[in-house]
Each structure stands twice: as C-alpha cells, then as structure tokens.
Design a protein around this motif. Structure first.
Motif, PDB file in Angstrom:
ATOM      1  N   CYS A 125       3.850   1.392  -1.579  1.00 11.44           N
ATOM      2  CA  CYS A 125       4.728   1.394  -2.753  1.00 11.44           C
ATOM      3  C   CYS A 125       4.131   2.256  -3.845  1.00 11.44           C
ATOM      4  O   CYS A 125       3.181   1.840  -4.525  1.00 11.44           O
ATOM      5  CB  CYS A 125       4.922  -0.033  -3.286  1.00 11.44           C
ATOM      6  SG  CYS A 125       5.927  -1.052  -2.226  1.00 11.44           S
ATOM      7  N   GLN A 126       4.668   3.419  -3.983  1.00  9.65           N
ATOM      8  CA  GLN A 126       4.254   4.303  -5.069  1.00  9.65           C
ATOM      9  C   GLN A 126       5.513   4.943  -5.622  1.00  9.65           C
ATOM     10  O   GLN A 126       6.472   5.158  -4.880  1.00  9.65           O
ATOM     11  CB  GLN A 126       3.323   5.406  -4.541  1.00  9.65           C
ATOM     12  CG  GLN A 126       1.914   4.935  -4.228  1.00  9.65           C
ATOM     13  CD  GLN A 126       1.030   4.835  -5.467  1.00  9.65           C
ATOM     14  OE1 GLN A 126       1.436   5.184  -6.572  1.00  9.65           O
ATOM     15  NE2 GLN A 126      -0.195   4.351  -5.285  1.00  9.65           N
ATOM     16  N   ALA A 143       0.818  -1.218   0.000  1.00 12.82           N
ATOM     17  CA  ALA A 143       0.000   0.000   0.000  1.00 12.82           C
ATOM     18  C   ALA A 143       0.847   1.262   0.000  1.00 12.82           C
ATOM     19  O   ALA A 143       0.404   2.324  -0.426  1.00 12.82           O
ATOM     20  CB  ALA A 143      -0.931  -0.007   1.209  1.00 12.82           C
ATOM     21  N   PRO A 193      -3.023   5.337  -9.923  1.00 14.60           N
ATOM     22  CA  PRO A 193      -4.280   4.633  -9.649  1.00 14.60           C
ATOM     23  C   PRO A 193      -3.973   3.190  -9.250  1.00 14.60           C
ATOM     24  O   PRO A 193      -2.989   2.609  -9.706  1.00 14.60           O
ATOM     25  CB  PRO A 193      -5.008   4.669 -10.998  1.00 14.60           C
ATOM     26  CG  PRO A 193      -4.365   5.771 -11.767  1.00 14.60           C
ATOM     27  CD  PRO A 193      -2.950   5.873 -11.280  1.00 14.60           C
ATOM     28  N   LYS A 194      -4.815   2.632  -8.406  1.00 12.64           N
ATOM     29  CA  LYS A 194      -4.555   1.312  -7.851  1.00 12.64           C
ATOM     30  C   LYS A 194      -4.372   0.255  -8.937  1.00 12.64           C
ATOM     31  O   LYS A 194      -3.503  -0.616  -8.843  1.00 12.64           O
ATOM     32  CB  LYS A 194      -5.713   0.922  -6.923  1.00 12.64           C
ATOM     33  CG  LYS A 194      -5.409  -0.259  -6.024  1.00 12.64           C
ATOM     34  CD  LYS A 194      -6.463  -0.394  -4.937  1.00 12.64           C
ATOM     35  CE  LYS A 194      -6.193  -1.629  -4.084  1.00 12.64           C
ATOM     36  NZ  LYS A 194      -7.219  -1.773  -3.029  1.00 12.64           N
ATOM     37  N   SER A 195      -5.181   0.338  -9.992  1.00 17.23           N
ATOM     38  CA  SER A 195      -5.074  -0.679 -11.054  1.00 17.23           C
ATOM     39  C   SER A 195      -3.750  -0.556 -11.803  1.00 17.23           C
ATOM     40  O   SER A 195      -3.139  -1.563 -12.173  1.00 17.23           O
ATOM     41  CB  SER A 195      -6.242  -0.546 -12.022  1.00 17.23           C
ATOM     42  OG  SER A 195      -6.225   0.726 -12.647  1.00 17.23           O
ATOM     43  N   THR A 196      -3.298   0.673 -12.003  1.00 12.21           N
ATOM     44  CA  THR A 196      -2.013   0.894 -12.679  1.00 12.21           C
ATOM     45  C   THR A 196      -0.878   0.372 -11.810  1.00 12.21           C
ATOM     46  O   THR A 196       0.034  -0.311 -12.289  1.00 12.21           O
ATOM     47  CB  THR A 196      -1.810   2.402 -12.949  1.00 12.21           C
ATOM     48  OG1 THR A 196      -2.930   2.898 -13.664  1.00 12.21           O
ATOM     49  CG2 THR A 196      -0.544   2.643 -13.745  1.00 12.21           C
ATOM     50  N   LEU A 197      -0.964   0.692 -10.513  1.00 10.46           N
ATOM     51  CA  LEU A 197       0.061   0.216  -9.593  1.00 10.46           C
ATOM     52  C   LEU A 197       0.092  -1.311  -9.566  1.00 10.46           C
ATOM     53  O   LEU A 197       1.174  -1.920  -9.625  1.00 10.46           O
ATOM     54  CB  LEU A 197      -0.221   0.761  -8.188  1.00 10.46           C
ATOM     55  CG  LEU A 197       0.786   0.347  -7.116  1.00 10.46           C
ATOM     56  CD1 LEU A 197       2.169   0.887  -7.428  1.00 10.46           C
ATOM     57  CD2 LEU A 197       0.326   0.834  -5.746  1.00 10.46           C
ATOM     58  N   SER A 198      -1.067  -1.936  -9.510  1.00  8.44           N
ATOM     59  CA  SER A 198      -1.119  -3.402  -9.495  1.00  8.44           C
ATOM     60  C   SER A 198      -0.461  -3.985 -10.736  1.00  8.44           C
ATOM     61  O   SER A 198       0.255  -4.990 -10.664  1.00  8.44           O
ATOM     62  CB  SER A 198      -2.568  -3.885  -9.432  1.00  8.44           C
ATOM     63  OG  SER A 198      -3.129  -3.581  -8.187  1.00  8.44           O
ATOM     64  N   GLN A 204      -2.083  -7.099   5.123  1.00  9.87           N
ATOM     65  CA  GLN A 204      -1.353  -6.378   4.082  1.00  9.87           C
ATOM     66  C   GLN A 204      -0.509  -7.345   3.262  1.00  9.87           C
ATOM     67  O   GLN A 204      -0.490  -8.545   3.527  1.00  9.87           O
ATOM     68  CB  GLN A 204      -0.423  -5.338   4.738  1.00  9.87           C
ATOM     69  CG  GLN A 204      -1.153  -4.230   5.453  1.00  9.87           C
ATOM     70  CD  GLN A 204      -1.769  -3.255   4.462  1.00  9.87           C
ATOM     71  OE1 GLN A 204      -1.256  -3.068   3.366  1.00  9.87           O
ATOM     72  NE2 GLN A 204      -2.899  -2.658   4.841  1.00  9.87           N
ATOM     73  N   SER A 224       6.402 -10.473  -3.467  1.00 12.05           N
ATOM     74  CA  SER A 224       5.222  -9.971  -2.772  1.00 12.05           C
ATOM     75  C   SER A 224       4.704 -11.070  -1.862  1.00 12.05           C
ATOM     76  O   SER A 224       4.341 -12.148  -2.330  1.00 12.05           O
ATOM     77  CB  SER A 224       4.168  -9.588  -3.818  1.00 12.05           C
ATOM     78  OG  SER A 224       2.942  -9.266  -3.193  1.00 12.05           O
ATOM     79  N   GLU A 282       1.099   9.677  -7.054  1.00 11.08           N
ATOM     80  CA  GLU A 282       0.342   8.458  -6.758  1.00 11.08           C
ATOM     81  C   GLU A 282      -0.247   7.891  -8.042  1.00 11.08           C
ATOM     82  O   GLU A 282      -0.812   8.636  -8.853  1.00 11.08           O
ATOM     83  CB  GLU A 282      -0.810   8.789  -5.797  1.00 11.08           C
ATOM     84  CG  GLU A 282      -0.376   9.188  -4.412  1.00 11.08           C
ATOM     85  CD  GLU A 282      -0.483   8.041  -3.421  1.00 11.08           C
ATOM     86  OE1 GLU A 282      -1.499   7.325  -3.428  1.00 11.08           O
ATOM     87  OE2 GLU A 282       0.461   7.861  -2.638  1.00 11.08           O
TER      88      GLU A 282
END
Lengths: 115, 115
Positions: free
Chosen positions: A46-47, A44, A54-59, A79, A73, A52
């Motif tokens: 890790c950016q 959470a 978006p969550k989907s991009t980060l995933s 977490q 991971s 920042e």
C-alpha cells in the motif's frame, strides 16, 4: 481470540463524519484508498501512486485511515492485509465514499508533495 | 471593479478535492456550512452552532472554507455576506456536498471542542 497483532477498529456507529473527511483529505491517503477499491492489498504494497513514502509516514497515514473507519487492517500470516470498509462507510454515510471516489483525480505525478 | 474588499476565490476548475474535504473536516467549519444551507448570512452572524468562536479563529475558518471554494464572501455595505457555493461544488464534485450534508450530525452541544 484477540492478540497483540489485532489493531483497534471503530464500529460504524462510532464513525465520525469529520474524522472520515479528514482521513480522505490528504492526497497520499486518498491515493492509498483509491488503490484499495479493487480489493484488499498487503500493507507492504500500500503506497500512494507516484511515490514511495517512508515507512513511518505510511504507518501514520494507515493509522489515520484505520482509526477513522475507512480501512481495516488484519493480520495475514506474517503480513497484514488492508481493505476498504466500503459497506460500513456506505451504511453509515450513504453516497459519501462513492462521491469522493468519483471526484478523486487520477493519481498525481510523483513530484506532488503529500500534505 | 476590484477593490481591496474583494477577496480571492478559486474558479471551480481549480477546486482541489482534498482541499474541499479538509475544509469540511472540522466540526466548527462543518457547522458554519450547515448554517449556510438555507441561504447567505452576514459574516458577523456566521458562527458554529453551540459556541461562539474568537474572531481570529472564525476568520481563519472562513478563509479555509473560502480558499477551498466552499463559500463565497462578498462585500455588502459595511458588512460581508457569506454564501455556500453549492452549484459550483455540485458541478465540480457531483453528489459530494449533498452526501456530506446528509451525513452531518445535528449541531453539537457547546461543550464539544472544535478541532
């Protein structure tokens, strides 16, 4: 015991050089990797520095890094923890990660678009 | 004198690490780079080991390598010569190219698809 929360990770013998280079070839992913040099982080947190995602991009970025063998991971309570697979990479591709990290720029300003 | 046959090449100070990593992250491009380690080649002879690429695909790969600063393409009579910008890369990103070349696999069999 393997659970649904365990994600697949390649063994070092299965690392592909071009896949590792590709994983490191994106400014956002490289910035995430730079953020793991000093130790594991909660996913959470890790950016990329400077913006920042978006969550989907980060995933998606974290999946690319994980599948290449660059990061691991692991579930950690509610977490997940992310760590750099530094020893595995060094064993497979000696000097590569250090050369990349030495060459990596300081974190970019937030208006630099991620590829 | 600059002519229409002179193609643009970035100065080392303008090399972008992520762009170089991306240029090297494709098996066909990496194989072309490996083929330049022992010296310049005529562009017409630059093909990844294991399979001839269509001319348009090859041109696109060479452009990616040139624009990243990995290779220099110069007119040479009716041909063009391609050379690895080894010293420029070493000056800008010490150890990186050698680490990649050391880690690079032997040329792949011809049935390995290029990315």
């Amino acid at each position: 015991m393997s659970t649904a929360r365990d994600l697949p990770h390649p063994e070092p013998a299965d690392f592909q050089l071009t896949q590792v280079l590709f994983a490191l070839s994106d400014p956002a992913r490289l910035s995430i990797v730079q953020g793991l040099v000093d130790g594991p982080q909660e996913v959470a947190a890790c950016q990329p520095v400077g913006g920042e995602l978006p969550k989907s991009t980060l995933s998606h970025h974290l999946k690319t890094l994980r599948e290449a063998g660059v990061v691991r991971s692991t579930p950690h309570g509610r977490q997940r923890h992310l760590e750099l697979r530094r020893a595995d990479l060094e064993g497979r591709f000696p000097g590569l990660l250090d050369a990349v990290l030495d060459a990596a720029p300081d974190p970019r300003p937030s208006d630099t678009p991620a590829r």
